[in-house]
Scaffold this motif. Sequence first.
Motif, PDB file in Angstrom:
ATOM      1  N   ALA A   1       5.559 -10.753 -82.582  1.00 17.21           N
ATOM      2  CA  ALA A   1       4.805 -11.860 -83.173  1.00 17.21           C
ATOM      3  C   ALA A   1       3.330 -11.503 -83.323  1.00 17.21           C
ATOM      4  O   ALA A   1       2.681 -11.916 -84.298  1.00 17.21           O
ATOM      5  CB  ALA A   1       4.967 -13.113 -82.321  1.00 17.21           C
TER       6      ALA A   1
ATOM      7  N   THR B   1       9.396 -14.113 -86.088  1.00 19.73           N
ATOM      8  CA  THR B   1       9.051 -13.483 -84.808  1.00 19.73           C
ATOM      9  C   THR B   1       8.523 -14.508 -83.810  1.00 19.73           C
ATOM     10  O   THR B   1       8.758 -14.395 -82.604  1.00 19.73           O
ATOM     11  CB  THR B   1       8.008 -12.388 -85.040  1.00 19.73           C
ATOM     12  N   GLY B   2       7.807 -15.532 -84.315  1.00 18.92           N
ATOM     13  CA  GLY B   2       7.360 -16.585 -83.406  1.00 18.92           C
ATOM     14  C   GLY B   2       8.518 -17.366 -82.822  1.00 18.92           C
ATOM     15  O   GLY B   2       8.534 -17.686 -81.623  1.00 18.92           O
TER      16      GLY B   2
ATOM     17  N   SER C   1      10.156 -15.278 -80.197  1.00 19.60           N
ATOM     18  CA  SER C   1       9.348 -15.258 -78.970  1.00 19.60           C
ATOM     19  C   SER C   1       9.477 -16.559 -78.190  1.00 19.60           C
ATOM     20  O   SER C   1       9.515 -16.560 -76.954  1.00 19.60           O
ATOM     21  CB  SER C   1       7.882 -14.995 -79.330  1.00 19.60           C
TER      22      SER C   1
ATOM     23  N   SER D   1       0.045 -20.227 -83.877  1.00 21.47           N
ATOM     24  CA  SER D   1       0.828 -19.258 -83.105  1.00 21.47           C
ATOM     25  C   SER D   1       0.387 -19.241 -81.643  1.00 21.47           C
ATOM     26  O   SER D   1       1.221 -19.234 -80.724  1.00 21.47           O
ATOM     27  CB  SER D   1       0.676 -17.855 -83.710  1.00 21.47           C
TER      28      SER D   1
END
Length: 406
Positions: A101, A80-81, A84, A124
């Motif tokens: 994220a 998900t990071g 993004s 993150s």
Amino acid sequence: MSTLSRARCRLAAHPSALDTALAAGVLVCMVAGSFVEPHGPDGVTWGVRTPDPLSLVLMTLGAAALVFRRRAPIAVLAWTGAVSVVESVTGDPRAPVVMSAVVALYTVAAATDRPTTWRAGLLSMGVLTGAAMLAGPLPWYAQENLAVLAWTGIGATAGDAVRSRRAFVRAIRERAEKAERTREEEARRRVAEERLRIARDLHDVVAHHIALVNVQAGVAAHVMDKRPDQAKEALAHVREASRSALDELRATVGLLRQSGDPEAPTEPAPGLDRLDELAGTFRNAGLQVEVARADQGTTLPTAVGLAAYRVVQEALTNVQKHAGPGAKAEVSVVRVGPNIEITVLDDGTGEDPAPAAGGGHGLLGMRERVAAVRGTLTTGPRYGGGFRVHAILPVTSGTTARGNDV
């Protein structure tokens, strides 16, 4: 159980369904947010815009990864990071792809330890915020970029708080269970030690004198006809030994008494024939007691009758002490085949405080007394409130059979 509690139990039993529902909800929120224009035309604060197709694809990929967030939280956070970051660099920076994220970071913080949370959270926050500020089309100080920083921090903090609370509750539950086990083990150990000490004392006191009585009685029987003088002497020794045995036995039993205890009763041991009298004493003390009997006038051995009487007595005592004000008790005695079943029920709320330290051996004492006549005892809370004590006692006592083994 409330509707909310039942729903939580169902969701806890099906975590995959919960994660799928969460992923769908996150996707709906991200798609809905992608149509919102924070700064509309002509000074209007909010407007409507058409999201980029690539943003919709990235939202779908990010939300789909959340289905596996429990199985591989670190991998889901990395995926998900990455999605993004791609959105921040190539797409519309106002598209809320980073929401997936944030949820993944929350899961990592809730499922791992604090050092991992710190590392994953700082990484993150740094990567996502840096990508938005340095590679995005908006100025680095744009509120959309600062929102990425804020939401990632909130996700990590919330997950860490949830993990800490779970650990706290788990530690409290473990301490309570350990304390309960320790208390029960200590009670059993004390009962076993006391039983062993009494048995040892009684053996030491009685065995010698009974052996002496047996020998002298044999001598007296042997010489009764030919040497009556020697027989009288032997009988005198028997009388003296028996008196000594009784005195020492009384002294040994007296060790179990306290200074304020009443003298030993000389009347017969109580049994179920005195059940109405027992119930009356508790009624006089304010406890509502109902007695139902269907034992067809069964005559019990003394040991079994005494065990039945003590079970009812202890159970009603516990109701009066711990069931709370206004509690009602029901006592039933039923003959079932070769056994007699005794049940004591109450509808108490248990609002009164627990027994003081050093007490709480009533149930253990009941179980020992029932086991002594080869019966069974079950105790436990009732569904809907209250407590239940159920004893099954044989109509024929088993103590005689055990006595023959001595």
